[in-house]
Design a protein around this motif. Structure first.
Motif, PDB file in Angstrom:
ATOM      1  N   MET A   1       0.629  -1.219  -0.120  1.00  0.00           N
ATOM      2  CA  MET A   1       0.512  -0.291  -0.151  1.00  0.00           C
ATOM      3  C   MET A   1       0.909   1.497   0.385  1.00  0.00           C
ATOM      4  O   MET A   1       1.610   1.564   0.994  1.00  0.00           O
ATOM      5  N   PRO A   2       0.826   2.112  -1.106  1.00  0.00           N
ATOM      6  CA  PRO A   2       1.804   3.364  -0.818  1.00  0.00           C
ATOM      7  C   PRO A   2       1.385   4.340  -0.120  1.00  0.00           C
ATOM      8  O   PRO A   2       0.486   4.560   0.887  1.00  0.00           O
ATOM      9  N   LYS A   3       2.079   5.025   0.787  1.00  0.00           N
ATOM     10  CA  LYS A   3       1.931   5.867   1.543  1.00  0.00           C
ATOM     11  C   LYS A   3       1.349   7.094   1.227  1.00  0.00           C
ATOM     12  O   LYS A   3       1.148   7.251  -0.330  1.00  0.00           O
ATOM     13  N   PRO A   4       0.568   7.707   1.803  1.00  0.00           N
ATOM     14  CA  PRO A   4      -0.596   8.786   1.503  1.00  0.00           C
ATOM     15  C   PRO A   4       0.240   9.869   1.039  1.00  0.00           C
ATOM     16  O   PRO A   4       1.470  10.239   1.902  1.00  0.00           O
ATOM     17  N   PRO A   5      -0.273  11.057  -0.101  1.00  0.00           N
ATOM     18  CA  PRO A   5       0.390  12.237  -0.423  1.00  0.00           C
ATOM     19  C   PRO A   5       0.596  13.125   0.573  1.00  0.00           C
ATOM     20  O   PRO A   5      -0.585  13.158   1.958  1.00  0.00           O
ATOM     21  N   ALA A   6       1.470  14.205   1.219  1.00  0.00           N
ATOM     22  CA  ALA A   6       1.443  15.611   1.785  1.00  0.00           C
ATOM     23  C   ALA A   6      -0.261  15.751   2.022  1.00  0.00           C
ATOM     24  O   ALA A   6      -1.002  15.932   1.361  1.00  0.00           O
ATOM     25  N   TYR A  11      -4.593  15.986  -4.530  1.00  0.00           N
ATOM     26  CA  TYR A  11      -5.554  14.562  -3.301  1.00  0.00           C
ATOM     27  C   TYR A  11      -6.854  14.915  -2.240  1.00  0.00           C
ATOM     28  O   TYR A  11      -7.878  14.429  -2.897  1.00  0.00           O
ATOM     29  N   TRP A  12      -6.126  15.515  -1.872  1.00  0.00           N
ATOM     30  CA  TRP A  12      -6.851  16.166  -0.417  1.00  0.00           C
ATOM     31  C   TRP A  12      -8.390  16.580  -0.620  1.00  0.00           C
ATOM     32  O   TRP A  12      -9.420  16.831   0.141  1.00  0.00           O
ATOM     33  N   LYS A  13      -8.388  17.968  -1.550  1.00  0.00           N
ATOM     34  CA  LYS A  13      -9.380  18.071  -2.080  1.00  0.00           C
ATOM     35  C   LYS A  13     -10.523  18.012  -2.880  1.00  0.00           C
ATOM     36  O   LYS A  13     -11.880  17.636  -2.472  1.00  0.00           O
ATOM     37  N   THR A  19     -15.284  13.008  -0.167  1.00  0.00           N
ATOM     38  CA  THR A  19     -16.433  13.161   1.354  1.00  0.00           C
ATOM     39  C   THR A  19     -18.190  13.748   1.461  1.00  0.00           C
ATOM     40  O   THR A  19     -18.875  13.163   1.509  1.00  0.00           O
ATOM     41  N   ARG A  20     -18.282  14.591   0.565  1.00  0.00           N
ATOM     42  CA  ARG A  20     -18.705  15.410   0.727  1.00  0.00           C
ATOM     43  C   ARG A  20     -20.280  14.657  -0.305  1.00  0.00           C
ATOM     44  O   ARG A  20     -21.026  13.734  -0.042  1.00  0.00           O
ATOM     45  N   LEU A  21     -19.731  13.506  -1.680  1.00  0.00           N
ATOM     46  CA  LEU A  21     -20.825  12.705  -2.336  1.00  0.00           C
ATOM     47  C   LEU A  21     -21.242  11.675  -1.204  1.00  0.00           C
ATOM     48  O   LEU A  21     -21.747  11.250  -1.585  1.00  0.00           O
ATOM     49  N   ASN A  22     -20.165  11.401  -0.545  1.00  0.00           N
ATOM     50  CA  ASN A  22     -20.234   9.972   0.556  1.00  0.00           C
ATOM     51  C   ASN A  22     -21.838  10.191   1.215  1.00  0.00           C
ATOM     52  O   ASN A  22     -22.678   9.538   1.649  1.00  0.00           O
ATOM     53  N   THR A  23     -21.469  11.778   1.844  1.00  0.00           N
ATOM     54  CA  THR A  23     -22.690  11.855   3.458  1.00  0.00           C
ATOM     55  C   THR A  23     -23.694  11.853   2.373  1.00  0.00           C
ATOM     56  O   THR A  23     -25.080  11.423   3.069  1.00  0.00           O
TER      57      THR A  23
END
Length: 156
Positions: A1-6, A11-13, A19-23
């Motif tokens: 599994m790759p390390k997450p981006p900074a 990526y976090w945007k 997250t909004r779509l999931n909610t």
């Protein structure tokens, strides 16, 4: 599994949009869509308030059912900083969660420590194996948050 981006990565945007779509999907379907993550790990919606902004926020999170308690993990994929929801949550005395099926619960958050944390961490890794890899990506100890039930009724 790759390390997450900074934490400053685009990526976090994108993650915030997902997250909004999931909610939205979770609420629209009562958790039938968005109520579980890869491998079937259950998801709840955590309500919290920005400790600086004062804005109401909702975060879909994998949870461990430790009835009557619920447990969430502040992993953020193993980046070196705690997720914003963790800071917001630890500044609150109570909050609310939404569970698949439409159930809402009022809860009191606290960070697990010592043997309790170790046991809950092991159980969380059993339901979502990537947590073990996330712990190897960071020097921080990933917080395990226990959501204790309160007597207060949930808001509607």
């Amino acid at each position: 599994m790759p390390k997450p981006p900074a934490p400053t990565s685009r990526y976090w945007k994108l993650q915030r949009q997902l997250t909004r779509l999931n909610t939205f999907l979770f609420r629209k379907t009562g958790g039938k869509v968005g109520g579980s993550f890869f491998g079937g790990a259950p998801v709840l919606l955590l309500h919290h308030v920005g400790r600086k902004s004062g804005e109401a926020r909702i975060s879909p999170l994998i949870y461990l059912d430790d009835s009557p308690r619920l447990v969430v993990i502040a992993s953020k994929g193993g980046v070196d900083a705690h997720p914003a929801w963790f800071h917001n949550l630890t500044a609150m005395t109570t909050t609310e969660v939404e569970l698949p099926g439409g159930e809402r619960r009022r809860v009191r958050p606290r960070v697990a420590e010592g043997a309790e944390r170790a046991d809950l961490w092991k159980r969380a890794v059993a339901i979502y194996k990537p947590y073990a890899a996330y712990a190897t990506y960071t020097e921080r100890q990933i917080p395990v948050v226990v959501l204790e039930p309160t007597d207060a009724p949930p808001t509607e």
